[in-house]
Design an enzyme around this catalytic site. Structure first.
Site, PDB file in Angstrom:
ATOM      1  N   ASP A   1      58.941  81.066  87.600  1.00  0.00           N
ATOM      2  CA  ASP A   1      59.708  80.138  88.426  1.00  0.00           C
ATOM      3  C   ASP A   1      61.194  80.087  88.072  1.00  0.00           C
ATOM      4  O   ASP A   1      61.569  80.078  86.894  1.00  0.00           O
ATOM      5  CB  ASP A   1      59.103  78.733  88.203  1.00  0.00           C
ATOM      6  CG  ASP A   1      59.735  77.655  89.041  1.00  0.00           C
ATOM      7  OD1 ASP A   1      59.435  77.615  90.232  1.00  0.00           O
ATOM      8  OD2 ASP A   1      60.515  76.841  88.499  1.00  0.00           O
TER       9      ASP A   1
ATOM     10  N   GLU B   1      60.636  84.805  90.610  1.00  0.00           N
ATOM     11  CA  GLU B   1      61.330  84.077  91.676  1.00  0.00           C
ATOM     12  C   GLU B   1      62.811  83.966  91.357  1.00  0.00           C
ATOM     13  O   GLU B   1      63.201  83.246  90.434  1.00  0.00           O
ATOM     14  CB  GLU B   1      60.763  82.653  91.835  1.00  0.00           C
ATOM     15  CG  GLU B   1      61.383  81.953  93.013  1.00  0.00           C
ATOM     16  CD  GLU B   1      61.512  80.439  92.886  1.00  0.00           C
ATOM     17  OE1 GLU B   1      61.547  79.771  93.922  1.00  0.00           O
ATOM     18  OE2 GLU B   1      61.629  79.929  91.753  1.00  0.00           O
TER      19      GLU B   1
END
Ligand code: GLC
Ligand code: MG
Length: 586
Positions: free
Chosen positions: A230, A306
């Site tokens: 993330d 990401e």
């Protein structure tokens, strides 16, 4: 090394088999992940097994056979760890335990065992940039407990002429307003690039780096095949000045694009994002994954990353020529640039730029949606849902499916009062629809019963979209033709040699037609024709690809009047409005 060698032998054997005319339709020539389809599950919205209106792990386990039957390679679970749920799990208070409303560690083990039994891999969300403010680490850091003093990014900030505290820089949070929050107890500011309940960890502290590597190893030991990582660009910030303050970020060149001074898009994030150290950390994690793979049975453990960042940075995520990085930097270049009004040529250019610039030996990735973005069916037009699904699933490399895309789910309607996403709540009743990520997170539509079969509760954490009676997985499984059946056929097609290994030849014709072939010499020739526009066009496919006199329609959009299985003359093809067709030479 060992698995690379095995893959090489497999490829050589397959090449020999092909020469001998022994080629088979379905042959696994790639390592498990290389051509995979990764399915993102947003656990809160997937399936509620215990009737509290919130999806859970047992709900996921219940649906594993469905996921296997549609051809998924691996599932990625958005965070399932203990969390106060300010950012619905992206604010983790304990990296080592499961959020009780999602289940227990036993439930997690059952999920892993169930997945293993049917050959589905499981990836977890790894959230390295920040923790919840409820994390024990943050509490210890507030109290300056030995070892934890510098776990987070603390600063005295500035003092104005009247003696008032001022933040150490003008940095803005992704969820509006200053990225710095004053902590009374410690008498310092801390950095939070997301909500103030998500303090940023300090990656310049080697203890933090080591702790987070322990977290990775812990979940690998629990049987996961890797991670989706993330918010990577936010990990490192520039070093502070000697007085502990930080340089201000400049305002964007054209302020009219984002006039609101409290919105993070108002600034150029040259000091708070995209520092080279963040990409270097990805290289370190790749080393960890490779070590782990070597120590534990050889099956490749992977990471998907990401990063909303520049094209050049995305290429660097793959590796810098010396060190390897992410196996799969999500292709947000594709996701962000393919727009409702993109022309065929623009889309072809976007695809080719990625393929032509990736470093050697890596695999492309194709993605159009996730829990932070409006659903692509809504963004790009419901009538073109199948066209974009066909595109995503027939390009070389791997593909991501956000739960619900396989049935062409659209964004749900969420009123201001029902809005719970922190990014939505930080806006206003007039603007929330632009900011809230709730519409793409509404519950999965399983069937036409109460709450779309998602939950038996009277109220669900987000409302179920009201088109669920017509649009749901069960109806699509029963229908002779449906988005779901098209999707399932495409995932089967991905396993053929030509789709795994075949080169891509792609062209735009006029404003609306994208035509391309996938072929391994000596194996099947597939030609895909996508009409992204609203007008019918006649085509001689043989002008572009040598299909000869006969081709079979094997997969086509819902609206296509060509039925699957029909044999057509490729020199006299009709590309119907908003229709995609996959042909194979016969
Ligand atoms: C990522 C997640 C998003 C979350 C943010 C902070 O962008 O996808 O949902 O809000 O990181 O963790
Ligand atoms: Mg539940």
């Amino acid at each position: 090394m060992y698995s690379k060698f095995v893959m090489h032998i497999v490829r050589v054997l397959l090449a020999v088999a092909t020469l001998l005319g022994l080629h088979s339709q379905i042959a696994q020539t790639k390592d498990w992940w290389e051509n995979g389809n990764y399915y993102q599950i947003y656990p809160r919205s997937f399936r509620d097994s215990d009737g509290d209106g919130i999806g859970d792990l047992n709900g996921v386990t219940e649906k594993l056979p469905y996921l296997k039957s549609i051809g998924i390679t691996a599932i990625w679970l958005s965070p399932i760890f203990k969390s106060p749920m300010v950012d619905f799990g992206y604010d983790i208070s304990d990296f080592y335990s499961i959020q009780p409303e999602y289940g227990t560690l036993e439930d997690f083990n059952a999920l892993i065992a169930g997945a293993k039994q049917i050959g589905l891999r499981v990836l977890l969300d790894f959230v390295p940039n920040h923790t919840s403010d409820q994390s024990e680490w943050f509490q210890k850091s507030i109290n300056r407990e030995p070892g934890y003093e510098d776990f987070y990014v603390w600063s005295d900030g500035k003092v104005d002429a009247d003696g008032n505290h001022k933040p150490p820089s003008n940095w803005l949070s992704a969820f509006r307003y200053s990225a710095w929050e004053w902590n009374e107890q410690r008498q310092q500011y801390y950095l939070h690039q997301f909500s103030k309940q998500q303090p940023d960890l300090n990656y310049r502290n080697p203890l933090v780096v080591a702790k987070m590597k322990e977290v990775m190893r812990y979940w690998l030991d629990m049987g996961v095949s890797g991670f989706r990582v993330d918010a990577v660009p936010f990990m490192f910030e520039v070093k502070p000045y000697e007085d502990g303050t930080y340089p201000d970020e400049p305002v964007i060149d054209d302020v009219s694009i984002c006039p609101d001074p409290d919105d993070e898009c108002h600034l150029k994030h040259i000091y708070s994002q995209d520092q080279p150290e963040s990409i270097e950390m990805v290289y370190q994690w790749r080393e960890l994954l490779e070590e782990y793979t070597k120590e534990n049975g050889g099956e490749t453990r992977i990471m998907l990353t990401e990063a909303y960042t520049s094209f050049d940075n995305l290429m660097l995520y793959y590796g810098d020529g010396v060190r390897n990085g992410s196996m799969c930097p999500f292709n947000f270049y594709f996701m962000r640039n393919v727009k409702n009004d993109s022309s065929a040529q623009e889309i072809v250019d976007i695809i080719e730029r990625w393929l032509n610039n990736m470093p050697e030996g890596v695999f492309a990735n194709w993605v159009l949606g996730n829990h932070d973005t409006p659903r692509f069916t809504t963004r790009l037009g419901e009538q073109r849902a199948d066209v974009f699904t066909i595109l995503l699933q027939t390009l070389p490399g791997n593909a991501v499916t956000y739960n619900g895309e396989e049935i062409a789910m659209t964004d749900g309607k969420v009123t201001w009062n029902q809005t719970v996403d922190p990014q939505g709540c930080a806006s206003s009743p007039d603007t929330y629809e632009h900011y809230s990520r709730d519409p793409s997170r509404t519950p999965f539509q399983w069937d036409a019963t109460k709450n779309a079969g998602f939950s038996c509760a009277d109220t669900t954490w987000l409302p179920v979209a009201d088109n669920y009676r017509q649009n749901n997985a069960l109806a699509q499984l029963r229908a002779p033709k449906s988005h779901l059946k098209i999707f399932t056929k495409l995932l089967r097609l991905r396993k053929t040699r030509s789709l795994q290994d075949g080169a891509l030849q792609i062209k735009a014709i006029g404003n609306d037609i994208i035509i391309y072939s996938r072929e391994v010499a000596g194996d099947d020739l597939y030609v895909i024709v996508l009409n992204i526009g609203d007008t019918k066009q006649n085509l001689n496919i043989n002008e572009y690809f040598g299909m000869g006199k006969k081709a079979e329609v094997i997969i086509s959009s819902m609206q296509s009047t060509y039925r699957d299985g029909v044999i057509i003359d490729p020199s006299n093809f009709v590309a119907e409005p908003y229709v995609g067709v996959v042909l194979v030479k016969v």
